[in-house]
Scaffold this motif. Structure first.
Motif, short mmCIF file in Angstrom:
data_model
loop_
_atom_site.label_atom_id
_atom_site.label_comp_id
_atom_site.label_asym_id
_atom_site.label_seq_id
_atom_site.Cartn_x
_atom_site.Cartn_y
_atom_site.Cartn_z
N LYS A 191 -4.61 -1.36 11.39
CA LYS A 191 -4.18 -0.20 10.61
C LYS A 191 -3.10 0.54 11.39
O LYS A 191 -3.35 1.05 12.47
CB LYS A 191 -5.36 0.74 10.36
N SER A 192 -1.91 0.63 10.83
CA SER A 192 -0.85 1.40 11.45
C SER A 192 -0.85 2.78 10.83
O SER A 192 -1.41 3.00 9.77
CB SER A 192 0.51 0.72 11.23
N ARG B 111 1.97 0.37 3.71
CA ARG B 111 2.28 -0.99 4.19
C ARG B 111 3.39 -1.56 3.32
O ARG B 111 3.23 -1.67 2.09
CB ARG B 111 1.02 -1.87 4.13
N TYR B 112 4.51 -1.91 3.94
CA TYR B 112 5.66 -2.39 3.19
C TYR B 112 6.55 -3.24 4.08
O TYR B 112 6.42 -3.24 5.30
CB TYR B 112 6.47 -1.22 2.62
N LYS B 113 7.47 -3.98 3.46
CA LYS B 113 8.39 -4.81 4.22
C LYS B 113 9.56 -5.19 3.32
O LYS B 113 9.44 -5.25 2.10
CB LYS B 113 7.70 -6.07 4.73
N PRO C 280 -4.40 -6.23 5.63
CA PRO C 280 -3.92 -6.24 7.01
C PRO C 280 -5.07 -6.07 7.99
O PRO C 280 -6.01 -5.32 7.74
CB PRO C 280 -2.97 -5.02 7.07
N GLU D 273 -1.17 5.21 6.13
CA GLU D 273 -1.35 3.77 6.28
C GLU D 273 -0.57 2.96 5.25
O GLU D 273 -1.02 1.92 4.77
CB GLU D 273 -2.84 3.42 6.23
N ALA E 253 3.22 2.65 8.58
CA ALA E 253 3.89 1.47 8.03
C ALA E 253 3.70 0.27 8.93
O ALA E 253 3.48 0.40 10.13
CB ALA E 253 5.39 1.75 7.88
N SER E 254 3.78 -0.90 8.33
CA SER E 254 3.92 -2.09 9.13
C SER E 254 5.35 -2.14 9.61
O SER E 254 6.13 -1.22 9.37
CB SER E 254 3.59 -3.33 8.28
N LYS F 66 0.85 -1.19 0.00
CA LYS F 66 0.00 0.00 0.00
C LYS F 66 0.89 1.23 0.00
O LYS F 66 1.63 1.48 0.95
CB LYS F 66 -0.92 -0.01 1.23
#
Length: 205
Positions: A60-61, A35-37, A57, A33, A64-65, A11
């Motif tokens: 909700k952060s 989202r990555y890794k 997910p 919000e 980022a995760s 995201k």
């Protein structure tokens, strides 16, 4: 130091797989919000990207995760935390470098809440990294503070009075800083269940 070479963005501005941090950072910096890794191999990244597109997910952060190497926190990072004697009560917050344990800043107030302290600690951390011209992640264990950072507004219900006047002055300054500044440092949620207490913890639990 992480040996990861591939970054999956589920995201962001343009979801996909990136082979360097700078390209990944362009997709997620300032994106709500995001989202990555990071992953060590292209095969792992491709598998994760495909799975991530199908599975949303659960939580909700704020930005980022939690990207990590081998399931561990990023060592070259800044952790922030707050403590309150009563809530509200005497409050303090600080920033501690994860790898070295060095305390980078410490602030104390006559009266405040834990959530306000967590919020101010994140903003103070971002400002300190900007002052030092350092691009490393900031860890917090407060989901509430992350949501306030995302909104650029402290959502406290604490009353403004003579005892909290100084604190609210700093809150307004923090909100102003968030509205006037951009940052590239990832804001990450500390995984207390897996890693134990955040390094900036005051040890009062």
């Amino acid at each position: 130091m992480s040996t990861a070479k591939y970054y999956v963005v589920w995201k962001g501005r343009k979801p996909g797989i990136y082979n360097n941090w700078n390209d990944c950072k362009e997709q997620i910096t300032g994106f709500e919000e995001a989202r990555y890794k990071s992953f060590k191999t292209l095969a792992e990244a491709e598998m994760a990207f495909k799975s991530g597109k199908m599975l949303q997910p659960r939580s909700k952060s704020a930005y980022a995760s939690t990207p990590s190497a081998g399931g561990q926190p990023i060592r070259n990072s800044l952790s922030v935390d707050a403590a309150c004697s009563g809530n509200p009560g005497a409050m303090e917050y600080r920033g501690v470098h994860v790898e070295t344990g060095e305390e980078w800043f410490l602030m104390k107030f006559q009266l405040g809440t834990n959530n306000i302290g967590e919020f101010l600690a994140i903003v103070h951390g971002l400002a300190e990294l900007k002052r030092r011209n350092i691009n490393i992640p900031v860890y917090t264990d407060s989901q509430t503070a992350l949501s306030w950072i995302r909104k650029k507004k402290c959502g406290t219900k604490l009353a403004l009075d003579a005892k909290t006047q100084e604190l609210f002055g700093l809150v307004r300054r923090a909100e102003k800083w968030l509205s006037e500044n951009n940052w590239v440092q990832p804001l990450l949620k500390w995984d207390t269940e897996r890693w134990g207490e955040i390094p900036a913890d005051f040890g009062r639990k």
